[in-house]
Design an enzyme around this catalytic site. Structure first.
Site, PDB file in Angstrom:
ATOM      1  N   GLU A 163      12.671  34.935 -57.219  1.00  0.00           N
ATOM      2  CA  GLU A 163      13.099  34.104 -56.079  1.00  0.00           C
ATOM      3  C   GLU A 163      14.422  34.525 -55.446  1.00  0.00           C
ATOM      4  O   GLU A 163      15.290  33.696 -55.186  1.00  0.00           O
ATOM      5  CB  GLU A 163      13.166  32.628 -56.519  1.00  0.00           C
ATOM      6  CG  GLU A 163      11.839  32.130 -57.053  1.00  0.00           C
ATOM      7  CD  GLU A 163      11.875  30.689 -57.567  1.00  0.00           C
ATOM      8  OE1 GLU A 163      12.911  30.024 -57.436  1.00  0.00           O
ATOM      9  OE2 GLU A 163      10.854  30.235 -58.100  1.00  0.00           O
ATOM     10  N   ASN A 205       9.051  38.448 -58.356  1.00  0.00           N
ATOM     11  CA  ASN A 205       8.253  37.221 -58.272  1.00  0.00           C
ATOM     12  C   ASN A 205       8.885  36.231 -57.288  1.00  0.00           C
ATOM     13  O   ASN A 205      10.100  36.026 -57.320  1.00  0.00           O
ATOM     14  CB  ASN A 205       8.220  36.591 -59.681  1.00  0.00           C
ATOM     15  CG  ASN A 205       7.250  35.443 -59.815  1.00  0.00           C
ATOM     16  OD1 ASN A 205       6.084  35.566 -59.433  1.00  0.00           O
ATOM     17  ND2 ASN A 205       7.711  34.329 -60.365  1.00  0.00           N
ATOM     18  N   HIS A 241       2.471  28.147 -55.226  1.00  0.00           N
ATOM     19  CA  HIS A 241       2.562  26.688 -55.342  1.00  0.00           C
ATOM     20  C   HIS A 241       2.089  26.136 -53.995  1.00  0.00           C
ATOM     21  O   HIS A 241       2.818  26.197 -53.003  1.00  0.00           O
ATOM     22  CB  HIS A 241       4.001  26.252 -55.631  1.00  0.00           C
ATOM     23  CG  HIS A 241       4.494  26.732 -56.965  1.00  0.00           C
ATOM     24  ND1 HIS A 241       3.960  26.282 -58.148  1.00  0.00           N
ATOM     25  CD2 HIS A 241       5.457  27.626 -57.303  1.00  0.00           C
ATOM     26  CE1 HIS A 241       4.584  26.863 -59.168  1.00  0.00           C
ATOM     27  NE2 HIS A 241       5.495  27.692 -58.682  1.00  0.00           N
ATOM     28  N   GLU A 268       1.929  31.606 -60.524  1.00  0.00           N
ATOM     29  CA  GLU A 268       2.286  30.207 -60.839  1.00  0.00           C
ATOM     30  C   GLU A 268       1.396  29.232 -60.078  1.00  0.00           C
ATOM     31  O   GLU A 268       1.849  28.198 -59.592  1.00  0.00           O
ATOM     32  CB  GLU A 268       3.768  29.942 -60.498  1.00  0.00           C
ATOM     33  CG  GLU A 268       4.732  30.873 -61.193  1.00  0.00           C
ATOM     34  CD  GLU A 268       6.199  30.555 -60.929  1.00  0.00           C
ATOM     35  OE1 GLU A 268       6.517  29.462 -60.426  1.00  0.00           O
ATOM     36  OE2 GLU A 268       7.041  31.433 -61.228  1.00  0.00           O
ATOM     37  N   ASP A 270      -0.661  26.469 -58.498  1.00  0.00           N
ATOM     38  CA  ASP A 270      -1.024  25.057 -58.579  1.00  0.00           C
ATOM     39  C   ASP A 270      -1.219  24.562 -57.147  1.00  0.00           C
ATOM     40  O   ASP A 270      -0.640  25.111 -56.213  1.00  0.00           O
ATOM     41  CB  ASP A 270      -0.035  24.197 -59.390  1.00  0.00           C
ATOM     42  CG  ASP A 270       1.433  24.378 -59.029  1.00  0.00           C
ATOM     43  OD1 ASP A 270       1.736  24.871 -57.918  1.00  0.00           O
ATOM     44  OD2 ASP A 270       2.291  24.019 -59.855  1.00  0.00           O
TER      45      ASP A 270
HETATM   46  O1  9MR Z   1       7.949  24.398 -64.481  1.00  0.00           O
HETATM   47  C1  9MR Z   1       9.325  24.642 -64.658  1.00  0.00           C
HETATM   48  C2  9MR Z   1      10.052  23.337 -64.943  1.00  0.00           C
HETATM   49  O2  9MR Z   1       9.652  22.853 -66.214  1.00  0.00           O
HETATM   50  C3  9MR Z   1      11.538  23.549 -64.914  1.00  0.00           C
HETATM   51  O3  9MR Z   1      12.198  22.317 -65.029  1.00  0.00           O
HETATM   52  C4  9MR Z   1      11.920  24.236 -63.614  1.00  0.00           C
HETATM   53  C5  9MR Z   1      13.420  24.480 -63.603  1.00  0.00           C
HETATM   54  O4  9MR Z   1      13.856  24.978 -62.413  1.00  0.00           O
HETATM   55  O5  9MR Z   1      11.243  25.456 -63.479  1.00  0.00           O
HETATM   56  C6  9MR Z   1       9.862  25.283 -63.404  1.00  0.00           C
HETATM   57  O6  9MR Z   1       9.218  26.524 -63.202  1.00  0.00           O
HETATM   58  C7  9MR Z   1       9.548  27.202 -61.991  1.00  0.00           C
HETATM   59  C8  9MR Z   1       9.446  28.683 -62.272  1.00  0.00           C
HETATM   60  O7  9MR Z   1      10.258  29.032 -63.371  1.00  0.00           O
HETATM   61  C9  9MR Z   1       9.840  29.516 -61.059  1.00  0.00           C
HETATM   62  N1  9MR Z   1       9.076  29.109 -59.888  1.00  0.00           N
HETATM   63  C10 9MR Z   1       9.038  27.695 -59.611  1.00  0.00           C
HETATM   64  C11 9MR Z   1       8.589  26.915 -60.839  1.00  0.00           C
HETATM   65  C12 9MR Z   1       8.440  25.448 -60.526  1.00  0.00           C
HETATM   66  O8  9MR Z   1       9.663  24.882 -60.186  1.00  0.00           O
END
Ligand code: 9MR
Length: 444
Positions: A163, A205, A241, A268, A270
């Site tokens: 990101e 990513n 997402h 990722e 969803d």
């Molecule tokens: O699913 C993850 C969540 O449990 C955490 O709290 C969060 C913290 O920022 O990160 C989420 O996963 C993220 C991923 O690492 C990167 N892309 C976005 C995902 C959803 O926020």
């Protein structure tokens, strides 16, 4: 530009003694005859792909969760356990307990393990959030080196940088403490990751890249630049997402990245429930299957109640029941797609070997899969012919006799015995061009 007219070098080759041309040919063939599989992982495997889930170490004691995980998925990604705050809570103090739990779970399942994520502006430990300049750059690169070294040889693909591009119309980088250390922080991270774990595929990513748009084009331009300058990058992850719609250029966007000579992965996935959830899941699945270099799909959690989102975006409901979205994904997987380079089936008797190559300017990493035929194997040797100018610099899970010309790789003591049809992998790194001929396996 169509994939077939891509003039760039082919970065990933898979060669096998009996069927090199078939495997290459399979790269463009549709698979229409495979029998319907009944799980996501098995169905994706029919076209050489994986179907994975982000998992949480804290949920592995939940029997419904682990039943679905072990039944349906053949890849895992740690949802949080390999992030910077989890793995280096204080500077120079590395904690791998939960990351290792995810790795061990994946290994026990025979699943691929995606590493997520070495560097990211979010979920940094407090000590790093407060740093800047050279001190932060050094700490960040050290973090990449340490974590990738800890997991060396065990990770299928690392999200090296997560990101780093901004939302909105500019197509530029996101402001962050890492970005303020200099625009070259991303390539420095990729180089450090390659040096630490040469066998892992290295991915960039990001999200909101689910079509041809300013942000995805900014990333596209970075990947094109990296490939032209020999910065090691092997794959791009599209988080996906998604809400209630999907961009009509979703597949074309994956394809344009693949045409640069990198793998693409849905990392990722969803999708908001309500409206078109099942259709959108199916559209994403079909898009990956239609792109030869789309190597797999990961959903970001298992049941709706495991999700970071509250809009029921996953394939299983809170009780663990399959949703309509699950069925639409399974049906799309079973309909088949293009076949990415993959290993060939074993012949009867003896053993076979195939090599997949991860090449960059001036060097390569070769991963060799050894497969026993219809009888068990007790000791194997694989002969690999290297072209002029190519030399082996190191090998793992095998010992090599010589470094140039035809190099014989012999099993080490823990991987010489293979059951009938069983497989093992070894690897080696080299300078110069990688092997271009099929390896030859013999027993003994
Ligand atoms: O699913 C993850 C969540 O449990 C955490 O709290 C969060 C913290 O920022 O990160 C989420 O996963 C993220 C991923 O690492 C990167 N892309 C976005 C995902 C959803 O926020």
């Amino acid at each position: 530009m169509t994939p077939r007219s891509n003039p760039g070098p082919r970065r990933v080759l898979v060669l096998s003694a009996a069927t090199a041309s078939m495997v290459i040919a399979a790269g463009i063939a549709a698979v229409g005859t495979a029998e319907a599989a009944s799980t996501l992982g098995a169905s994706a495997a029919q076209t050489g792909r994986y179907f994975g889930a982000a998992i949480a170490a804290g949920r592995l004691g939940d029997s419904t969760y682990t039943r679905i995980l072990t039944t349906e998925f053949n890849s895992v990604t740690p949802e949080n356990e390999m992030k910077w705050d989890a793995t280096e809570p204080s500077q120079g103090n590395f904690t791998y307990g939960n990351g290792d739990r995810i790795l061990n779970q994946g290994n026990a399942m025979g699943a691929k393990v995606r590493g997520h994520a070495l560097l990211w502006h979010a979920q940094q430990p407090g000590w790093a959030q407060g740093m800047s300049g050279t001190a932060l750059r050094n700490a960040a690169i050290n973090h990449v080196t340490q974590v990738a070294t800890h997991y060396r040889g065990k990770i299928y693909a690392w999200d090296v940088v997560n990101e780093a591009f901004a939302d909105g119309g500019g197509g530029g980088r996101r402001d962050s403490n890492l970005q303020r250390t200099g625009n070259d922080w991303i390539e420095a991270a990729f180089r450090a990751a390659r040096a630490a774990d040469p066998a892992a595929k290295l991915c960039y990513n990001d999200y909101n890249t689910d079509g041809v748009n300013a942000k995805s084009t900014g990333i596209y331009n970075m990947v094109r630049d990296f490939k032209s300058r020999g910065v090691p990058i092997d794959c791009v992850g599209f988080q996906s997402h998604l809400g209630t719609g999907i961009d009509s250029t979703y597949q074309a966007n994956l394809q344009r990245f693949a045409d640069l000579g990198v793998d693409v992965q849905i990392t990722e996935l969803d999708v908001q429930q309500g409206g078109n959830q099942a259709n959108i899941y199916s559209t994403v699945t079909k898009a990956c299957l239609a792109v030869t270099r789309c190597t797999g799909i990961t959903v970001w959690g298992i049941r709706d109640t495991d999700s970071w989102r509250s809009d029921n975006p996953l394939l299983f409901d809170g009780s663990g029941n399959k949703k309509a979205a699950y069925t639409s994904v399974l049906n799309a997987l079973n309909a088949g797609g293009t076949m990415p380079p993959t290993t060939s089936p074993p012949s009867s008797g003896g053993c076979t070997a195939s090599v997949s190559l991860n090449a960059w300017t001036g060097g390569y990493v070769a991963t060799v899969r050894v497969t026993a035929g219809s009888t068990a194997v007790n000791g194997w040797t694989v002969a690999v012919s290297l072209p002029s100018g190519s030399a082996v610099t190191n090998a793992w899970s095998a010992t090599n006799a010589g470094t140039t010309g035809t190099v014989n790789f012999r099993n080490v003591d823990y991987n010489g015995q293979l059951a009938a049809g069983g497989t093992t992998e070894f690897g080696f790194q080299g300078t110069g061009p990688g092997p271009s001929a099929a390896p030859v396996c013999r027993v003994g």
